[in-house]
Scaffold this motif. Sequence first.
Motif, PDB file in Angstrom:
ATOM      1  N   MET A   1     -14.657  -1.120  11.812  1.00  0.00           N
ATOM      2  CA  MET A   1     -15.340  -1.633  10.625  1.00  0.00           C
ATOM      3  C   MET A   1     -14.642  -1.195   9.345  1.00  0.00           C
ATOM      4  SD  MET A   1     -19.430  -1.756  11.253  1.00  0.00           S
ATOM      5  CE  MET A   1     -19.633   0.028  11.322  1.00  0.00           C
ATOM      6  N   GLN A   2     -14.082   0.002   9.350  1.00  0.00           N
ATOM      7  CA  GLN A   2     -13.371   0.473   8.164  1.00  0.00           C
ATOM      8  C   GLN A   2     -12.174  -0.428   7.873  1.00  0.00           C
ATOM      9  OE1 GLN A   2     -11.218   4.270   8.367  1.00  0.00           O
ATOM     10  NE2 GLN A   2     -12.138   4.830   6.422  1.00  0.00           N
ATOM     11  N   GLN A   3     -11.460  -0.830   8.922  1.00  0.00           N
ATOM     12  CA  GLN A   3     -10.315  -1.728   8.732  1.00  0.00           C
ATOM     13  C   GLN A   3     -10.769  -3.104   8.246  1.00  0.00           C
ATOM     14  OE1 GLN A   3      -7.083  -0.772   8.949  1.00  0.00           O
ATOM     15  NE2 GLN A   3      -7.919   1.268   9.311  1.00  0.00           N
ATOM     16  N   TYR A   4     -11.855  -3.620   8.807  1.00  0.00           N
ATOM     17  CA  TYR A   4     -12.364  -4.921   8.368  1.00  0.00           C
ATOM     18  C   TYR A   4     -12.820  -4.872   6.909  1.00  0.00           C
ATOM     19  CZ  TYR A   4     -12.440  -6.120  13.360  1.00  0.00           C
ATOM     20  OH  TYR A   4     -12.097  -6.360  14.657  1.00  0.00           O
ATOM     21  N   GLU A   5     -13.473  -3.772   6.534  1.00  0.00           N
ATOM     22  CA  GLU A   5     -13.940  -3.639   5.147  1.00  0.00           C
ATOM     23  C   GLU A   5     -12.773  -3.625   4.169  1.00  0.00           C
ATOM     24  OE1 GLU A   5     -16.200  -0.086   5.394  1.00  0.00           O
ATOM     25  OE2 GLU A   5     -18.086  -1.105   5.882  1.00  0.00           O
ATOM     26  N   MET A   6     -11.701  -2.939   4.536  1.00  0.00           N
ATOM     27  CA  MET A   6     -10.538  -2.879   3.658  1.00  0.00           C
ATOM     28  C   MET A   6      -9.856  -4.246   3.578  1.00  0.00           C
ATOM     29  SD  MET A   6      -9.022   0.889   4.641  1.00  0.00           S
ATOM     30  CE  MET A   6      -7.962   1.052   3.212  1.00  0.00           C
ATOM     31  N   ALA A   7      -9.823  -4.964   4.693  1.00  0.00           N
ATOM     32  CA  ALA A   7      -9.261  -6.315   4.668  1.00  0.00           C
ATOM     33  C   ALA A   7     -10.084  -7.224   3.761  1.00  0.00           C
ATOM     34  CB  ALA A   7      -9.203  -6.886   6.092  1.00  0.00           C
ATOM     35  N   ILE A   8     -11.402  -7.131   3.859  1.00  0.00           N
ATOM     36  CA  ILE A   8     -12.287  -7.950   3.027  1.00  0.00           C
ATOM     37  C   ILE A   8     -12.102  -7.616   1.557  1.00  0.00           C
ATOM     38  CG2 ILE A   8     -14.717  -8.359   2.460  1.00  0.00           C
ATOM     39  CD1 ILE A   8     -15.290  -7.974   5.504  1.00  0.00           C
TER      40      ILE A   8
END
Length: 394
Positions: free
Chosen positions: A227-234
């Motif tokens: 989720m941390q990676q997805y949040e940074m991508a978003i």
Amino acid sequence: LSINLVVFVSDLEDESHFSSVLYPYSFSSSKLNRLETMDESPLEQQSQSHEQENEIVTEGSAFGHGEPPSQDGSVPPKVDSPVEVLDEKVSKQIIKEGHGSKPSKYSTCFLHYRAWTKHTQHKFEDTWQEQQPIELVLGKEKKEMTGLAIGVASMKSGERALLHIGWELGYGKDGNFSFPNVPPMADLLYEGKARSDMTVEERIGAADRRKMDGNNLFKDDKLEEAMQQYEMAIAYMGDDFMFQLYGKYQDMALAVKNPCHLNMAACLIKLKRYDEAVGHCNIVLTEEEKNPKALFRRGKAKAELGQMDSAREDFRKAQKYAPDDNAIRRELRGIAEQEKAVYQKQKEMYKGIFGGGRDESGGKGKSRNWLITLWQWLVSLFSRILGRNRVKAD
């Protein structure tokens, strides 16, 4: 190592969330391979950034020190400016003055650089030649990039510098024998230039790399890290950035952004954070109201929250746009069976309340009637005994 730095700053409030500090975006004419829209499949990204060094150096007047680097960058530049000590193992010589503020901790920096071993002056990496900038999050960098991160954190936008890195904050005692090939205990030189803008392709490519890292973590069931990676991508695809896009650029950005929201929803459902999962699905459905995956995952979250009517509606819409999907059929069948079980339970409960209970053979419960008869006989017996006692007392 010599690094040509391309710095884009995105401020992080903490280690898991950050909000982009938006700089002017330059639209490059280079093409990025069409991004896949399926969020499960790892995307084979071949980001092609055809920028040359003269395209990257866009800042205005600045004071320069020393000779310019060789045309092919085969050797480090000769610099005569004073040495600024940043750390016990990191120092810097400014080649060209920058302007503005320095990046803060957890800022995301995109770096183009050339890198050499200090003593042999062997060039082992050149991101311009590879046409692929390096992404560096200050404070969360890889161990071998510790010294580089210290140097980048001291540089202003447009600044060009030569960084001297001790082996302890580089590739260490053992070096690196894969790519890049760095010998043991090698001090490093980085020639770099800080940059304050990113092309659209660079930003989308960076977001996509975060998404792929998140997918790999998701497969390993490391949900919080994913989720941390997805949040940074978003975060790369913020509202201000998306507002400036149109046509194929908008399609490219959405092909990365929406799968990240859907994957966030999948993680949140596994973590039983259903309200948050619904929120991420809603964001996707704002852009793509016919997205079956968003409807399906929102339906699953709503079903877990007990919102059966709304969940059924989402599943039926999803089935309309993906009629052959077996998972949607299973969910609809599960809702129907669950509602049937609840109805039967309520029916039995009401039968017990109003006295219509029957045994397995279909007749009236004989044991229940026998107990009632016995209770009535006992009450009558005690009444008679008490009546006789009263007569005797009189």
